[in-house]
Structure formats: structure tokens, C-alpha cells
Design a protein around this motif. Structure first.
Motif, PDB file in Angstrom:
ATOM      1  N   ILE A 146      40.797  31.234  39.806  1.00 23.07           N
ATOM      2  CA  ILE A 146      41.495  31.786  38.644  1.00 23.07           C
ATOM      3  C   ILE A 146      41.418  30.772  37.509  1.00 23.07           C
ATOM      4  O   ILE A 146      41.708  29.591  37.703  1.00 23.07           O
ATOM      5  N   ASN A 147      41.040  31.254  36.323  1.00 16.15           N
ATOM      6  CA  ASN A 147      40.994  30.381  35.147  1.00 16.15           C
ATOM      7  C   ASN A 147      42.079  30.792  34.159  1.00 16.15           C
ATOM      8  O   ASN A 147      41.988  31.837  33.511  1.00 16.15           O
ATOM      9  N   LEU A 148      43.099  29.953  34.049  1.00  9.85           N
ATOM     10  CA  LEU A 148      44.214  30.206  33.131  1.00  9.85           C
ATOM     11  C   LEU A 148      44.152  29.326  31.888  1.00  9.85           C
ATOM     12  O   LEU A 148      45.034  29.409  31.035  1.00  9.85           O
ATOM     13  N   VAL A 149      43.132  28.499  31.783  1.00  5.86           N
ATOM     14  CA  VAL A 149      43.105  27.475  30.745  1.00  5.86           C
ATOM     15  C   VAL A 149      42.863  28.088  29.370  1.00  5.86           C
ATOM     16  O   VAL A 149      41.931  28.871  29.168  1.00  5.86           O
ATOM     17  N   GLY A 150      43.715  27.708  28.431  1.00  8.91           N
ATOM     18  CA  GLY A 150      43.545  28.136  27.050  1.00  8.91           C
ATOM     19  C   GLY A 150      44.148  27.094  26.127  1.00  8.91           C
ATOM     20  O   GLY A 150      45.163  26.475  26.466  1.00  8.91           O
ATOM     21  N   ILE A 151      43.519  26.867  24.995  1.00 12.03           N
ATOM     22  CA  ILE A 151      44.011  25.889  24.026  1.00 12.03           C
ATOM     23  C   ILE A 151      43.986  26.503  22.628  1.00 12.03           C
ATOM     24  O   ILE A 151      43.257  27.466  22.372  1.00 12.03           O
ATOM     25  N   VAL A 158      38.853  35.331  38.439  1.00 11.08           N
ATOM     26  CA  VAL A 158      39.731  35.979  37.469  1.00 11.08           C
ATOM     27  C   VAL A 158      39.767  35.124  36.205  1.00 11.08           C
ATOM     28  O   VAL A 158      40.186  33.961  36.240  1.00 11.08           O
ATOM     29  N   GLN A 159      39.321  35.695  35.114  1.00 16.29           N
ATOM     30  CA  GLN A 159      39.314  35.030  33.812  1.00 16.29           C
ATOM     31  C   GLN A 159      40.455  35.600  32.980  1.00 16.29           C
ATOM     32  O   GLN A 159      40.465  36.784  32.642  1.00 16.29           O
ATOM     33  N   ILE A 209      38.455  40.347  34.313  1.00 13.65           N
ATOM     34  CA  ILE A 209      38.927  39.792  33.046  1.00 13.65           C
ATOM     35  C   ILE A 209      40.263  40.440  32.708  1.00 13.65           C
ATOM     36  O   ILE A 209      40.392  41.665  32.713  1.00 13.65           O
ATOM     37  N   ILE A 210      41.250  39.609  32.449  1.00 10.86           N
ATOM     38  CA  ILE A 210      42.590  40.085  32.133  1.00 10.86           C
ATOM     39  C   ILE A 210      42.964  39.617  30.734  1.00 10.86           C
ATOM     40  O   ILE A 210      42.947  38.419  30.436  1.00 10.86           O
ATOM     41  N   ALA A 230      42.965  38.449  42.147  1.00  9.44           N
ATOM     42  CA  ALA A 230      42.316  37.380  42.904  1.00  9.44           C
ATOM     43  C   ALA A 230      42.208  37.707  44.384  1.00  9.44           C
ATOM     44  O   ALA A 230      41.216  37.347  45.042  1.00  9.44           O
ATOM     45  N   LEU A 231      43.203  38.401  44.917  1.00  6.52           N
ATOM     46  CA  LEU A 231      43.243  38.678  46.353  1.00  6.52           C
ATOM     47  C   LEU A 231      42.552  39.974  46.742  1.00  6.52           C
ATOM     48  O   LEU A 231      42.294  40.201  47.925  1.00  6.52           O
ATOM     49  N   ASP A 232      42.233  40.820  45.755  1.00 14.32           N
ATOM     50  CA  ASP A 232      41.616  42.118  46.059  1.00 14.32           C
ATOM     51  C   ASP A 232      40.433  42.388  45.126  1.00 14.32           C
ATOM     52  O   ASP A 232      40.471  43.297  44.296  1.00 14.32           O
TER      53      ASP A 232
END
Length: 313
Positions: A80-85, A114-115, A149-150, A200-202
Motif C-alpha cells: 500500500i502506498n499512502l505517501v503524499g507531500i 494499492v495506490q 487506485i483509490i 489490499a486483502l482482496d
């Protein structure tokens, strides 16, 4: 290869942040094993007591340093990528960094990626944030075609930098409102976290799809600030700031009570609401939570006398 009875391992980049803590909580409840990737792993240490013994680990990794990525995703079933700036090299983090992470996840054999992007992500966006988030979506899909993508709208929750900031300002006699007619569809952090964890899990259900996640209410900036102020127990006069003055403030990088960059000002020129063409919370079986239903839990402390006085009133 993971034994069938072994819980899945999920690597979460940015898991120690505001949204990340709730994503980790949702994953822990599912029984998954977590590897939280942070530039400074100490940011994630507070998560370890929340899980079972050995369920959560932290690792040093940075999207700005590609050489740290592969070991963070080694053996992961999902990434999972949650990084944002909002400041700094947005192209490096939102685009190239996200693409390198997706490619590393693919090479490591991860089944899900998951992006977490944003409503308004668009390669043609006038704002650097929206443009780089849009480029990042394309680059991630090129590297990991079945990525999920979310795109969330503005996120609220106990530790947010949004409702708390305006609640603190609400104690002033006058509160300036920039972009008063811009519309938002704010969503609760626990609802967003539940959707991210499910994706992520499905991956069989959610892989390869793009979701726009937004709350149950479309509300203007002015209405939103008035609502937050009322929940905080204050009724200041709201003063709409003319666009030409707000644009000047953005050029200087400051709005009374909060920083405001030129890029953030450009973002505020567009509504931040779901377009209705992409699936949303319904696909995850989640009914989005209204702000009024949960915000008193943390905004009560802004009442005169604190949150206990607010309950006694």
C-alpha cells in the motif's frame, strides 16, 4: 511461498501517518501481518502495542531513495502506498517514487498494490499536486497493471490537519474564508481505511479498478467551516476573502492561521467531489459516516472549558 495458514504480509508505505494508523488498525483486525515503511521507523513504533506480538514491524524506507524500496516489499503479499507531500519534489515522490514502488512490488511477487491518490488527480491539472498524482496513477498502472487506485476527497478524523485547524481558528471573532464556494465531500478516516485494507486483502475483487471515495454530504467551504466552528462550540463571523486577495496571500505563502501555497490555491479552484462515474464506498459495502456523527469526539476540546464542559452543556 507463504504457507496457506500464514496470515498475509502487507507492506504499508507511510503507515505511521494520519491515514496510515487507521489502515494499520483495519489490517490488524483482519489478522494480517504488517511491515510499516517510514523514512524514520520511530514514527511507526506506536503501532506495535496495538497488534499481537510480532504482528507489526517497522522498516526504514524512502520513496526518494530507490535503493531502500526492494527490501521493504520483499515477501509481501500486498503493498500500500499512502505517501503524499505538498512541498518538495512532488514528481520524485508522487510519480517516479510510486512507479518504482509498484515495480518493486511486482518483482517481489505481491498480489495486490494499492495506490492512494486523490480526487482531482489529473495529468493536465494546473496544480503540481494534482498533476503529479495523475502521472503517478498512470506510472503505477504501467508497472503493476492490476493495481487498485483509490482517490479520496478531504479526509477528517481525530488527528487531521483540517477540522482541527479550523476549529482552533473558530475561537477568533473573525475567520477568513478562502474559496468560499468551492465544494467538498469530506470522508471519515476510518471509512477510507476500511476500503484501503479491503482492496489490499482482496485483489481478485478490487484489482485493476479505480475508486473515488467521498463522504455522504457535498458542502461548500463556507458551510464546512461554519459547521466545524459550531461543532467546536463557537460562532465567529465568517468573512469571504475575495479571490484576488487570496491569490496574493497564496503568492506570499500565508493565510491568517494557516499556510497557503500557490499550488494549494490552484487546487481550491476546482470542486473536490466525486464525479459519479467511478465506483465508491458502495463497492466495499461501506456506508460513509457524516462529519456531525463523529467530529464531536475530538472537536469538543475546543469548547470553552474543554470537552467535558461541552458534554455538561
Amino acid at each position: 511461498m507463504r504457507n496457506p495458514g500464514t496470515p498475509p504480509l502487507v507492506t504499508i508505505f507511510g503507515g505511521g501517518g494520519f491515514i496510515g494508523r487507521y489502515v494499520c488498525e483495519a489490517l490488524m483486525k483482519s489478522g494480517a501481518r504488517l511491515r510499516v515503511a517510514e523514512r524514520n521507523p520511530r514514527r511507526a513504533w506506536y503501532l506495535q502495542p496495538l497488534g499481537q506480538v510480532g504482528q507489526v514491524s517497522a522498516i526504514a524506507a524512502d520513496l526518494g531513495r530507490p535503493e531502500t524500496i526492494s527490501r521493504a516489499v520483499a515477501g509481501a503479499d500486498a503493498v500500500i502506498n499512502l505517501v503524499g507531500i505538498f512541498k518538495g519534489n512532488l514528481d520524485r515522490i508522487h510519480d517516479r517514487g510510486a512507479a518504482e514502488l509498484a515495480a518493486a512490488a511486482k518483482a517481489a511477487g505481491a498480489k495486490a498494490f494499492v495506490q492512494v491518490s486523490a480526487i482531482g488527480a489529473d495529468v493536465n491539472s494546473p496544480s503540481d499536486y494534482g498533476r503529479t498524482k495523475g502521472k503517478g496513477e498512470q506510472s503505477v498502472r504501467a508497472a503493476f497493471p492490476k493495481a487498485t487506485i483509490i482517490r479520496p476527497s478531504v479526509v477528517f478524523g481525530p488527528e487531521d490537519n483540517f477540522t482541527n485547524r479550523f476549529a482552533a481558528m473558530a475561537g477568533l471573532p473573525l475567520v477568513p474564508v478562502i474559496a468560499p464556494t468551492t465544494r467538498f465531500q469530506p470522508l471519515y478516516v476510518r471509512d477510507l481505511a476500511g476500503a484501503i485494507a479491503a482492496a489490499a486483502l482482496d485483489p481478485k475483487t478490487h484489482g485493476g479498478k479505480t475508486y473515488e471515495l467521498a463522504g455522504p454530504e457535498v458542502i461548500s467551504m463556507r458551510e464546512l467551516i461554519a459547521n466545524i466552528a459550531e461543532l467546536a462550540g463557537h460562532h465567529p463571523d465568517l468573512v469571504d476573502v475575495p479571490d484576488f486577495i487570496a491569490a496574493g496571500m497564496a503568492t506570499l505563502g500565508f493565510l491568517p492561521g494557516a499556510p497557503l501555497t500557490r499550488d494549494q490555491w490552484l487546487m481550491l479552484q476546482r470542486d473536490n467531489v466525486a464525479g459519479g462515474e467511478l465506483p465508491g464506498f458502495k463497492a466495499f459495502g461501506i456506508s460513509p459516516t457524516p462529519l456531525d456523527a463523529v467530529a464531536p469526539e475530538w472537536l469538543g476540546r475546543y469548547h470553552k472549558g474543554g470537552r467535558f464542559a461541552a458534554r455538561a452543556a
